[in-house]
Design a protein around this motif. Sequence first.
Motif, PDB file in Angstrom:
ATOM      1  N   LYS A  51      -0.265  14.725  11.295  1.00 55.50           N
ATOM      2  CA  LYS A  51       0.933  14.598  10.479  1.00 55.50           C
ATOM      3  C   LYS A  51       1.746  13.382  10.904  1.00 55.50           C
ATOM      4  O   LYS A  51       1.725  12.979  12.077  1.00 55.50           O
ATOM      5  CB  LYS A  51       1.801  15.857  10.582  1.00 55.50           C
ATOM      6  N   LEU A  52       2.465  12.823   9.950  1.00 55.20           N
ATOM      7  CA  LEU A  52       3.340  11.696  10.236  1.00 55.20           C
ATOM      8  C   LEU A  52       4.622  12.204  10.893  1.00 55.20           C
ATOM      9  O   LEU A  52       5.349  13.007  10.314  1.00 55.20           O
ATOM     10  CB  LEU A  52       3.677  10.944   8.946  1.00 55.20           C
ATOM     11  N   VAL A  53       4.880  11.736  12.105  1.00 53.83           N
ATOM     12  CA  VAL A  53       6.075  12.153  12.844  1.00 53.83           C
ATOM     13  C   VAL A  53       7.273  11.296  12.449  1.00 53.83           C
ATOM     14  O   VAL A  53       8.363  11.810  12.181  1.00 53.83           O
ATOM     15  CB  VAL A  53       5.832  12.053  14.364  1.00 53.83           C
ATOM     16  N   CYS A  54       7.084   9.993  12.413  1.00 51.37           N
ATOM     17  CA  CYS A  54       8.165   9.084  12.045  1.00 51.37           C
ATOM     18  C   CYS A  54       7.583   7.714  11.730  1.00 51.37           C
ATOM     19  O   CYS A  54       6.441   7.399  12.083  1.00 51.37           O
ATOM     20  CB  CYS A  54       9.215   8.979  13.154  1.00 51.37           C
ATOM     21  N   HIS A  55       8.387   6.897  11.065  1.00 53.19           N
ATOM     22  CA  HIS A  55       7.966   5.552  10.672  1.00 53.19           C
ATOM     23  C   HIS A  55       9.208   4.691  10.565  1.00 53.19           C
ATOM     24  O   HIS A  55      10.209   5.091   9.965  1.00 53.19           O
ATOM     25  CB  HIS A  55       7.224   5.580   9.329  1.00 53.19           C
ATOM     26  N   GLY A  56       9.151   3.504  11.192  1.00 54.61           N
ATOM     27  CA  GLY A  56      10.301   2.609  11.123  1.00 54.61           C
ATOM     28  C   GLY A  56      10.120   1.422  12.045  1.00 54.61           C
ATOM     29  O   GLY A  56       9.013   1.140  12.521  1.00 54.61           O
ATOM     30  N   THR A 104     -12.194  21.381   9.213  1.00 52.76           N
ATOM     31  CA  THR A 104     -11.233  20.742  10.109  1.00 52.76           C
ATOM     32  C   THR A 104     -10.294  19.837   9.324  1.00 52.76           C
ATOM     33  O   THR A 104     -10.752  18.932   8.614  1.00 52.76           O
ATOM     34  CB  THR A 104     -11.947  19.916  11.186  1.00 52.76           C
ATOM     35  N   GLN A 105      -9.002  20.082   9.437  1.00 53.45           N
ATOM     36  CA  GLN A 105      -7.998  19.266   8.770  1.00 53.45           C
ATOM     37  C   GLN A 105      -7.621  18.117   9.696  1.00 53.45           C
ATOM     38  O   GLN A 105      -6.981  18.301  10.730  1.00 53.45           O
ATOM     39  CB  GLN A 105      -6.754  20.101   8.449  1.00 53.45           C
ATOM     40  N   ALA A 106      -8.014  16.890   9.328  1.00 54.14           N
ATOM     41  CA  ALA A 106      -7.720  15.725  10.160  1.00 54.14           C
ATOM     42  C   ALA A 106      -6.352  15.141   9.856  1.00 54.14           C
ATOM     43  O   ALA A 106      -5.647  14.687  10.760  1.00 54.14           O
ATOM     44  CB  ALA A 106      -8.789  14.656   9.974  1.00 54.14           C
ATOM     45  N   LEU A 107      -5.966  15.147   8.582  1.00 53.08           N
ATOM     46  CA  LEU A 107      -4.668  14.629   8.145  1.00 53.08           C
ATOM     47  C   LEU A 107      -4.120  15.515   7.051  1.00 53.08           C
ATOM     48  O   LEU A 107      -4.881  16.063   6.254  1.00 53.08           O
ATOM     49  CB  LEU A 107      -4.796  13.205   7.587  1.00 53.08           C
ATOM     50  N   SER A 108      -2.798  15.612   6.992  1.00 47.73           N
ATOM     51  CA  SER A 108      -2.185  16.348   5.882  1.00 47.73           C
ATOM     52  C   SER A 108      -0.798  15.800   5.608  1.00 47.73           C
ATOM     53  O   SER A 108      -0.065  15.399   6.526  1.00 47.73           O
ATOM     54  CB  SER A 108      -2.104  17.847   6.194  1.00 47.73           C
ATOM     55  N   ASP A 109      -0.469  15.736   4.320  1.00 48.08           N
ATOM     56  CA  ASP A 109       0.882  15.386   3.864  1.00 48.08           C
ATOM     57  C   ASP A 109       1.374  14.047   4.401  1.00 48.08           C
ATOM     58  O   ASP A 109       2.557  13.897   4.752  1.00 48.08           O
ATOM     59  CB  ASP A 109       1.880  16.484   4.251  1.00 48.08           C
ATOM     60  N   ILE A 110       0.504  13.039   4.428  1.00 49.76           N
ATOM     61  CA  ILE A 110       0.919  11.715   4.897  1.00 49.76           C
ATOM     62  C   ILE A 110       1.473  10.924   3.718  1.00 49.76           C
ATOM     63  O   ILE A 110       0.769  10.658   2.742  1.00 49.76           O
ATOM     64  CB  ILE A 110      -0.260  10.946   5.522  1.00 49.76           C
ATOM     65  N   THR A 111       2.729  10.561   3.803  1.00 52.01           N
ATOM     66  CA  THR A 111       3.365   9.704   2.802  1.00 52.01           C
ATOM     67  C   THR A 111       3.958   8.508   3.532  1.00 52.01           C
ATOM     68  O   THR A 111       4.787   8.665   4.442  1.00 52.01           O
ATOM     69  CB  THR A 111       4.458  10.460   2.031  1.00 52.01           C
ATOM     70  N   LEU A 112       3.529   7.300   3.113  1.00 52.77           N
ATOM     71  CA  LEU A 112       3.807   6.113   3.903  1.00 52.77           C
ATOM     72  C   LEU A 112       3.635   4.888   3.020  1.00 52.77           C
ATOM     73  O   LEU A 112       2.834   4.900   2.091  1.00 52.77           O
ATOM     74  CB  LEU A 112       2.806   6.069   5.070  1.00 52.77           C
ATOM     75  N   THR A 113       4.401   3.834   3.298  1.00 57.61           N
ATOM     76  CA  THR A 113       4.243   2.574   2.580  1.00 57.61           C
ATOM     77  C   THR A 113       4.092   1.437   3.570  1.00 57.61           C
ATOM     78  O   THR A 113       4.863   1.324   4.518  1.00 57.61           O
ATOM     79  CB  THR A 113       5.454   2.295   1.667  1.00 57.61           C
ATOM     80  N   ALA A 114       3.072   0.606   3.356  1.00 55.11           N
ATOM     81  CA  ALA A 114       2.856  -0.599   4.155  1.00 55.11           C
ATOM     82  C   ALA A 114       3.185  -1.805   3.290  1.00 55.11           C
ATOM     83  O   ALA A 114       2.683  -1.931   2.163  1.00 55.11           O
ATOM     84  CB  ALA A 114       1.414  -0.661   4.648  1.00 55.11           C
ATOM     85  N   VAL A 124       0.859  -1.182   0.000  1.00 56.11           N
ATOM     86  CA  VAL A 124       0.000   0.000   0.000  1.00 56.11           C
ATOM     87  C   VAL A 124       0.892   1.229   0.000  1.00 56.11           C
ATOM     88  O   VAL A 124       1.680   1.435   0.935  1.00 56.11           O
ATOM     89  CB  VAL A 124      -0.935   0.031   1.232  1.00 56.11           C
ATOM     90  N   ASN A 125       0.787   2.031  -1.056  1.00 52.74           N
ATOM     91  CA  ASN A 125       1.571   3.257  -1.169  1.00 52.74           C
ATOM     92  C   ASN A 125       0.662   4.461  -0.949  1.00 52.74           C
ATOM     93  O   ASN A 125      -0.322   4.646  -1.662  1.00 52.74           O
ATOM     94  CB  ASN A 125       2.225   3.359  -2.554  1.00 52.74           C
ATOM     95  N   ILE A 126       1.001   5.262   0.044  1.00 46.28           N
ATOM     96  CA  ILE A 126       0.223   6.448   0.399  1.00 46.28           C
ATOM     97  C   ILE A 126       1.093   7.668   0.126  1.00 46.28           C
ATOM     98  O   ILE A 126       2.217   7.753   0.638  1.00 46.28           O
ATOM     99  CB  ILE A 126      -0.191   6.400   1.887  1.00 46.28           C
ATOM    100  N   GLU A 127       0.576   8.597  -0.668  1.00 45.82           N
ATOM    101  CA  GLU A 127       1.360   9.777  -1.039  1.00 45.82           C
ATOM    102  C   GLU A 127       0.543  11.043  -0.813  1.00 45.82           C
ATOM    103  O   GLU A 127      -0.565  11.181  -1.338  1.00 45.82           O
ATOM    104  CB  GLU A 127       1.793   9.705  -2.510  1.00 45.82           C
ATOM    105  N   ASP A 128       1.087  11.937  -0.011  1.00 46.40           N
ATOM    106  CA  ASP A 128       0.496  13.269   0.222  1.00 46.40           C
ATOM    107  C   ASP A 128      -0.984  13.185   0.604  1.00 46.40           C
ATOM    108  O   ASP A 128      -1.804  14.006   0.167  1.00 46.40           O
ATOM    109  CB  ASP A 128       0.659  14.154  -1.021  1.00 46.40           C
ATOM    110  N   LEU A 129      -1.326  12.228   1.420  1.00 43.31           N
ATOM    111  CA  LEU A 129      -2.712  12.010   1.807  1.00 43.31           C
ATOM    112  C   LEU A 129      -3.187  13.123   2.739  1.00 43.31           C
ATOM    113  O   LEU A 129      -2.489  13.495   3.685  1.00 43.31           O
ATOM    114  CB  LEU A 129      -2.860  10.662   2.502  1.00 43.31           C
ATOM    115  N   ALA A 130      -4.376  13.628   2.478  1.00 43.88           N
ATOM    116  CA  ALA A 130      -4.991  14.640   3.341  1.00 43.88           C
ATOM    117  C   ALA A 130      -6.470  14.334   3.477  1.00 43.88           C
ATOM    118  O   ALA A 130      -7.120  13.905   2.517  1.00 43.88           O
ATOM    119  CB  ALA A 130      -4.788  16.043   2.782  1.00 43.88           C
TER     120      ALA A 130
END
Length: 248
Positions: free
Chosen positions: A206-211, A15-25, A3-9
């Motif tokens: 916002k995504l703080v970190c992933h690892g 109300t802004q719940a999410l912004s600029d989420i880029t992540l891969t599962a 699952v590739n997530i790019e710039d998800l908002a």
Amino acid sequence: MRVNIEDLAVCYGATQALSDITLTAEPGEVMAVIGPNGSGKSSLVKAIAGLVRCSGRVAFETGDGDQPRIGYMPQDISSRAALTVLEAVLLGRLGQLGLRVKPDDLAMAQTVLQELDLGGLAGRYLGELSGGQRQLVFLAQALASEPNLLLLDEPISALDIRHQLEVMLIVRQLTHQRGLTTIVILHDLNIAARFADTVAVISAGKLVCHGRPAAVIEPSMVASVFGVDAAMSAAPDGSLVVTALRPV
């Protein structure tokens, strides 16, 4: 399935719940999503499941050209008192069910119920169950669809410690054995550290970190994101243990 997530908002009105989420599962891995209450974790899972409008991109790479099969367990589960446990689990196979329940559908539902130690409750009505039992039933419903992507929103929040461990063991084993991509929202940092292959930290949308858990769950992150001074140690089996000491 990747699952590739790019710039998800995600926005709910103004109300802004999410912004600029880029992540891969990745397939075959459990990704735990952690963060404070109201940080946007549920919105992330709902956006991946296609249940809320979002901008950006969510792409599924199945590798074999198949459509993604999503097993989703929401945080807010209604009792649906008129259904038996077996009927509720069979609803997880709604895409496969025809006018009649096929033997394969029934066999899969019964297998999942046995895996979650719910076989003895198959004929009981949901309204007769405890909150923890209903939570297990809806997890079984998500697994009954034979998903390649499993999305779980706080699947152990109403369970006692033994069932928390049992459920997370099952989720991890099925993820690794079947090559599932599993994204699970958790509040317990120790459960996330023990059972997740990767951890994504979300704060204020916002995504703080992933690892890997040991790299992500560390004192400075816990202090800045959760506002807690914490000590890190190792369990006898080597798993990371987080001990909350005091509010920052």
